[in-house]
Design an enzyme around this catalytic site. Structure first.
Site, PDB file in Angstrom:
ATOM      1  CD  GLN A  31      -1.089  -1.062   3.554  1.00  0.00           C
ATOM      2  OE1 GLN A  31      -2.311  -1.114   3.436  1.00  0.00           O
ATOM      3  NE2 GLN A  31      -0.449  -1.628   4.554  1.00  0.00           N
ATOM      4  N   GLY A 138      -2.653 -12.386   7.871  1.00  0.00           N
ATOM      5  CA  GLY A 138      -3.448 -12.670   9.067  1.00  0.00           C
ATOM      6  C   GLY A 138      -4.388 -13.847   8.873  1.00  0.00           C
ATOM      7  CG  ASP A 155      -6.588  -2.323  14.643  1.00  0.00           C
ATOM      8  OD1 ASP A 155      -7.263  -1.525  13.972  1.00  0.00           O
ATOM      9  OD2 ASP A 155      -5.642  -1.978  15.368  1.00  0.00           O
ATOM     10  CG  ASP A 158     -11.597   1.875   4.751  1.00  0.00           C
ATOM     11  OD1 ASP A 158     -11.907   1.857   5.950  1.00  0.00           O
ATOM     12  OD2 ASP A 158     -11.380   2.927   4.111  1.00  0.00           O
TER      13      ASP A 158
HETATM   14  N1  AG3 Z   1      -8.170   0.728  11.252  1.00  0.00           N
HETATM   15  C1  AG3 Z   1      -9.448   1.244  10.798  1.00  0.00           C
HETATM   16  C2  AG3 Z   1      -9.295   2.364   9.834  1.00  0.00           C
HETATM   17  C3  AG3 Z   1     -10.468   2.580   8.963  1.00  0.00           C
HETATM   18  C4  AG3 Z   1     -10.550   4.004   8.600  1.00  0.00           C
HETATM   19  N2  AG3 Z   1     -11.144   4.207   7.313  1.00  0.00           N
HETATM   20  C5  AG3 Z   1     -10.981   5.337   6.606  1.00  0.00           C
HETATM   21  N3  AG3 Z   1     -10.293   6.308   7.086  1.00  0.00           N
HETATM   22  N4  AG3 Z   1     -11.506   5.388   5.423  1.00  0.00           N
HETATM   23  C6  AG3 Z   1      -7.372   1.603  11.987  1.00  0.00           C
HETATM   24  C7  AG3 Z   1      -6.117   1.018  12.487  1.00  0.00           C
HETATM   25  C8  AG3 Z   1      -5.755   1.610  13.788  1.00  0.00           C
HETATM   26  N5  AG3 Z   1      -5.005   0.715  14.590  1.00  0.00           N
END
Ligand code: AG3
Length: 275
Positions: A31, A138, A155, A158
């Site tokens: 990414q 994972g 965790d 998206d």
């Molecule tokens: N994980 C969820 C992030 C999702 C946010 N989406 C967005 N900004 N479009 C966060 C990881 C934190 N440990």
């Protein structure tokens, strides 16, 4: 000159933050990663242009994704985090003295490296002796496990790119098998304002596998719409009830036992989308 970052949350909606400077920008194997200094929310990690965490509001998400499942469990000893390479969820897990091992299965080691370098208040517990870091897929990690974990926390980013498989029904089967007989799991499941279909699908998928499936909410200012959902699947324990007292010396800024219960009280439009 003013520098602004905008996350295009939908084709018609964005969140803009004024930047002081860029600390890191790189294309990893998985990414596009950036760490920037914002004026409003401190340092911020983005992946593929989506805000993952900021120094000033990370506590809401990390406390709520962690303490709800961990306090619903009578004595969590082994906990797995899938994703979460910034370390914020691990930091919260290690506030529970019963935890012997907090494992992190993160696919992108560059996320871990960036968090260690630029987000020390979030990543500090990645170096704790109770933390075990596994860099890799994972889903494969969960596939290898059988009746091993008390709690599994997904965790993730998206449901696009590397995280798609974490929102699929087959994955919930693997999670169920990886959990002990009274285990529970939670996944971050996006915004009820913007991702109703996803939430409905995930809720149905988890309900097909876990006898107790519940959704709860928290207010995260930097995530799309600001209203964020988490979905829990539990084999035995009621996820909406803090089953034990908070450990001695426990500190939090969002989580309280009263808030734990109230987070499961849903606005009508959210309850209706699950019905
Ligand atoms: N994980 C969820 C992030 C999702 C946010 N989406 C967005 N900004 N479009 C966060 C990881 C934190 N440990």
């Amino acid at each position: 000159m003013e520098l602004w970052f905008t996350e295009k949350q939908t084709p018609n909606l964005g969140l803009a933050l004024r930047l002081e400077k860029t600390l890191r920008r790189e294309k990893t194997a998985y990414q596009d990663l950036a760490v920037v200094e914002t004026f409003q929310y401190g340092r911020m990690l983005t992946l593929d242009g989506a805000v993952q965490t900021t120094e000033k509001d990370e506590f809401v998400y990390h406390e709520m994704i962690t303490h709800v499942p961990l306090l619903a469990h009578p004595e969590p000893k082994r906990v797995l985090v899938v994703g979460g390479g910034d370390g914020g969820t691990i930091r919260e897990i290690l506030k529970h003295p019963s935890v012997e091992q907090a494992e992190l299965a993160e696919i992108d080691e560059r996320v871990i490296a960036a968090a260690r370098e630029f987000l020390p208040t979030i990543s500090q517990s990645l170096s704790d002796p109770r933390t075990r870091i596994v860099v890799g897929d994972g889903i494969e990690h969960v596939r290898k496990a059988q009746a091993q974990y008390d709690v599994i926390i997904v965790d993730s980013t998206d449901p696009v790119g590397p995280a798609v498989g974490l929102f699929a029904p087959e994955f919930y089967q693997l999670v169920h098998r990886a959990l002990k007989e009274d285990g529970l799991f939670v996944a971050q499941t996006e915004s009820p304002f913007l991702n109703a279909d996803l939430i409905r699908g995930v809720f149905a998928g988890i309900s097909a596998v876990f006898p107790r499936t519940r959704l709860y909410l928290a207010a995260v200012p930097t995530y799309p719409s600001g209203l964020w959902s988490f979905t829990v699947g539990s084999k035995v324990h009621d996820p909406a009830v803090p089953g034990r007292n908070m450990p001695a010396g426990f500190t939090s800024r969002y989580y309280t036992p009263e808030l734990h219960r109230s987070a499961f009280v849903l606005p009508r439009f959210v309850a209706e989308l699950l019905a």
